[in-house]
Write a protein that holds these residues in place. Sequence first.
Motif, PDB file in Angstrom:
ATOM      1  N   ILE A 228      29.660  57.606  68.007  1.00  0.00           N
ATOM      2  CA  ILE A 228      31.062  57.734  67.082  1.00  0.00           C
ATOM      3  C   ILE A 228      31.925  56.753  67.677  1.00  0.00           C
ATOM      4  N   ARG A 229      32.574  56.923  68.624  1.00  0.00           N
ATOM      5  CA  ARG A 229      33.576  56.156  68.902  1.00  0.00           C
ATOM      6  C   ARG A 229      33.393  54.745  68.788  1.00  0.00           C
ATOM      7  N   LEU A 230      32.241  54.206  69.132  1.00  0.00           N
ATOM      8  CA  LEU A 230      31.932  52.560  69.276  1.00  0.00           C
ATOM      9  C   LEU A 230      31.632  52.280  67.284  1.00  0.00           C
ATOM     10  N   LYS A 231      30.811  52.804  66.570  1.00  0.00           N
ATOM     11  CA  LYS A 231      31.004  52.949  65.074  1.00  0.00           C
ATOM     12  C   LYS A 231      32.614  52.636  64.565  1.00  0.00           C
ATOM     13  N   ARG A 232      33.484  53.888  64.866  1.00  0.00           N
ATOM     14  CA  ARG A 232      33.878  53.827  64.358  1.00  0.00           C
ATOM     15  C   ARG A 232      35.138  52.174  64.628  1.00  0.00           C
ATOM     16  N   ARG A 233      35.339  51.543  65.798  1.00  0.00           N
ATOM     17  CA  ARG A 233      35.583  50.639  65.850  1.00  0.00           C
ATOM     18  C   ARG A 233      35.125  49.281  65.878  1.00  0.00           C
ATOM     19  N   PHE A 234      33.757  49.716  65.329  1.00  0.00           N
ATOM     20  CA  PHE A 234      33.185  48.495  64.491  1.00  0.00           C
ATOM     21  C   PHE A 234      32.295  48.554  63.711  1.00  0.00           C
ATOM     22  N   PRO A 235      32.507  48.592  62.417  1.00  0.00           N
ATOM     23  CA  PRO A 235      31.857  49.816  61.578  1.00  0.00           C
ATOM     24  C   PRO A 235      30.616  48.825  61.354  1.00  0.00           C
ATOM     25  N   ALA A 236      30.647  47.592  61.713  1.00  0.00           N
ATOM     26  CA  ALA A 236      29.444  46.744  60.985  1.00  0.00           C
ATOM     27  C   ALA A 236      28.408  47.306  61.886  1.00  0.00           C
ATOM     28  N   ILE A 237      29.007  47.675  62.753  1.00  0.00           N
ATOM     29  CA  ILE A 237      27.436  47.785  63.787  1.00  0.00           C
ATOM     30  C   ILE A 237      26.866  48.296  63.860  1.00  0.00           C
ATOM     31  N   ALA A 238      25.172  48.990  63.857  1.00  0.00           N
ATOM     32  CA  ALA A 238      24.120  49.740  63.169  1.00  0.00           C
ATOM     33  C   ALA A 238      24.176  50.797  64.131  1.00  0.00           C
ATOM     34  N   TRP A 239      24.179  51.818  63.590  1.00  0.00           N
ATOM     35  CA  TRP A 239      24.317  53.239  64.244  1.00  0.00           C
ATOM     36  C   TRP A 239      23.125  53.462  65.536  1.00  0.00           C
ATOM     37  N   ARG A 240      22.090  52.458  65.025  1.00  0.00           N
ATOM     38  CA  ARG A 240      21.036  52.490  66.153  1.00  0.00           C
ATOM     39  C   ARG A 240      21.320  51.842  67.188  1.00  0.00           C
ATOM     40  N   ASP A 241      22.176  49.952  67.598  1.00  0.00           N
ATOM     41  CA  ASP A 241      22.872  49.469  68.118  1.00  0.00           C
ATOM     42  C   ASP A 241      23.874  50.309  69.348  1.00  0.00           C
ATOM     43  N   ALA A 242      24.323  51.119  67.850  1.00  0.00           N
ATOM     44  CA  ALA A 242      25.543  51.722  68.751  1.00  0.00           C
ATOM     45  C   ALA A 242      24.919  53.172  69.837  1.00  0.00           C
ATOM     46  N   LEU A 243      23.743  53.426  69.265  1.00  0.00           N
ATOM     47  CA  LEU A 243      23.494  54.458  70.313  1.00  0.00           C
ATOM     48  C   LEU A 243      22.284  53.852  71.846  1.00  0.00           C
ATOM     49  N   LEU A 244      22.203  52.562  70.996  1.00  0.00           N
ATOM     50  CA  LEU A 244      21.555  52.089  71.756  1.00  0.00           C
ATOM     51  C   LEU A 244      22.397  51.258  73.269  1.00  0.00           C
ATOM     52  N   ARG A 245      23.982  50.701  72.857  1.00  0.00           N
ATOM     53  CA  ARG A 245      24.575  50.860  74.043  1.00  0.00           C
ATOM     54  C   ARG A 245      24.606  51.737  75.191  1.00  0.00           C
ATOM     55  N   ARG A 246      24.380  52.600  74.941  1.00  0.00           N
ATOM     56  CA  ARG A 246      24.111  53.675  75.797  1.00  0.00           C
ATOM     57  C   ARG A 246      22.957  54.053  77.080  1.00  0.00           C
ATOM     58  N   TRP A 247      22.156  53.195  76.920  1.00  0.00           N
ATOM     59  CA  TRP A 247      20.962  53.228  77.808  1.00  0.00           C
ATOM     60  C   TRP A 247      20.462  53.552  79.002  1.00  0.00           C
ATOM     61  N   ILE A 248      22.128  52.791  79.452  1.00  0.00           N
ATOM     62  CA  ILE A 248      22.587  53.269  80.735  1.00  0.00           C
ATOM     63  C   ILE A 248      22.216  55.092  80.745  1.00  0.00           C
ATOM     64  N   ASP A 249      22.701  55.619  80.042  1.00  0.00           N
ATOM     65  CA  ASP A 249      22.507  57.403  80.445  1.00  0.00           C
ATOM     66  C   ASP A 249      21.391  57.782  80.427  1.00  0.00           C
ATOM     67  N   LEU A 250      20.241  57.047  79.582  1.00  0.00           N
ATOM     68  CA  LEU A 250      18.826  57.698  80.139  1.00  0.00           C
ATOM     69  C   LEU A 250      18.345  58.981  80.607  1.00  0.00           C
ATOM     70  N   PRO A 251      18.919  57.997  82.511  1.00  0.00           N
ATOM     71  CA  PRO A 251      18.370  59.604  83.032  1.00  0.00           C
ATOM     72  C   PRO A 251      19.521  60.598  82.803  1.00  0.00           C
ATOM     73  N   LEU A 252      20.054  60.659  82.644  1.00  0.00           N
ATOM     74  CA  LEU A 252      20.803  62.264  82.442  1.00  0.00           C
ATOM     75  C   LEU A 252      20.584  63.069  81.589  1.00  0.00           C
ATOM     76  N   LEU A 253      19.396  62.535  80.722  1.00  0.00           N
ATOM     77  CA  LEU A 253      18.765  63.616  80.112  1.00  0.00           C
ATOM     78  C   LEU A 253      16.915  63.941  80.287  1.00  0.00           C
ATOM     79  N   ILE A 254      16.956  62.512  80.831  1.00  0.00           N
ATOM     80  CA  ILE A 254      15.457  62.685  80.964  1.00  0.00           C
ATOM     81  C   ILE A 254      14.327  63.957  82.821  1.00  0.00           C
TER      82      ILE A 254
END
Length: 501
Positions: A228-254
């Motif tokens: 949400i912070r990234l989306k508010r900072r760059f409104p033109a970015i898609a939600w999917r792309d903004a979420l994929l920016r945090r791909w490095i956090d995937l091991p924290l969830l599996i």
Amino acid sequence: MVRPRWQGVKPRTIQLLWNRWDQALALIAALNLIWVIFDVTYIPLRNFWLQRTLYPLPSINLALPLPWLPNITPLYDPLKGIAVHPDTMSYVEHFRRLETTASKQGINSPAARQMRLELVVKNSQLVDENPFISSGNVGALEKLKNRLRARAEMDSAKQAAAHLLSDRYLSKHDWDQEQQFWNNKILPLAETNYSRGIDENGMPIDLSWRIDIPFQILFLLDILVRTIRLKRRFPAIAWRDALLRRWIDLPLLIPFWRLLRVVPVTERLSRAQLLNLEPLRAAVSRGVVAVLALELFEVITLRVLDAMQGIVRSPNLPDRILRLCSHQSVDSSEERELAELLRLWLPLILTQVGPGMRPQLVALFGHALQRNLDGLVLPAPLRELPGVQKAESELSHQLAMGMVDSLLGLSKSAGDQLGQKDQVLEDLGIQTLDRFWEELARTLEQGVVLERSQELLVAFLEEFKRTSMFQLHTQGGVDELITELDGLNFNPKEPDSNPRA
């Protein structure tokens, strides 16, 4: 208009709160990683947590007791489905009852003698049935048997236990010392054995996910907040792309491969400025970039040279030269671009570069004229007269100045004419260049020069390829390249000899 104070403080306060949030989540992620490492290593290190004794050298009987560590096995064993093994627990409890009976009635009393016989039977069953197999701790039973053999100086563990608990042996040895041997050397090994339950899927019971779930929920919430912070900072970015920016956090969830969490935890600690990894990153990237740069340069060089050799070997080389003509070009704008390039560079060379070289040109022409005049104008005996050589040198200098000034004047006027827009001149220049390529191609097709030239050029490129690759491999490689980079980056600069005031 002056901005109110509260308008300038609010963004700074919000940013400070976000920084505190990132630092708190980084510390929580580090705490979760520590727990993951503990959870993964709990089963292999359960004996350590149970006995709280460290064996730094397993081959040497050296033990370092750590009594200040708490015994966490009663709390953590249920999460792993671990329970005491009934056979080894019966073995330990029977010895405890023997101790109680011996302390009250004596070790040679009938009740104690009966219990000693029963303990010998239980020891034989322990050796025969080997209940340590279920926990994968077979080595504990081997240690137990070896210690019994060494104490009784016998080859059989069963006979050794019977001998150590016999009336003859105890009549000659103090029971307190024997009791200490059993408590310190035998019973701790028996206590390490356990049984582990199996779930409906046939896998060992593991309920540690109950501890991990709150962490995963918190990490998921943080990822959403960051998105949400990234989306508010760059409104033109898609939600999917903004979420994929945090791909490095995937091991924290599996729930599997949990040791991979060291990657996002390290990244979070670094971003929160709680851990400085820049020196390590710079060292690793320097080595990787150096290796990739050498490999990439070798591949590109080989590809370019091979392509050039392929062009030279081609029997269609004259046709390729003809394609350089303007009328062979597919793009008609290339002709105009070449003409415009010539119109820019020729006046620049003739009007500015040439006049700037006047002293060097005068000296060059003067020296050439003087050498040509030697022995041609005056005979050798007359050249030895005083002033003749000086006059000859002055004459050469004057002739050179006149020639250079004439050439520079002609080139300057020609440059001025070429600098002007002249369509006829552009067409004539293009026609001349086309005629050059046509004559060159025709000449190569008629004689034997083409084949010989191809052989020489291919041989030259092959030799250049070998020497360049040899130099790349003999210049020291990656280690010397990294050393050179370190020298350029870390050596202090020499002080300026002429500092400015």
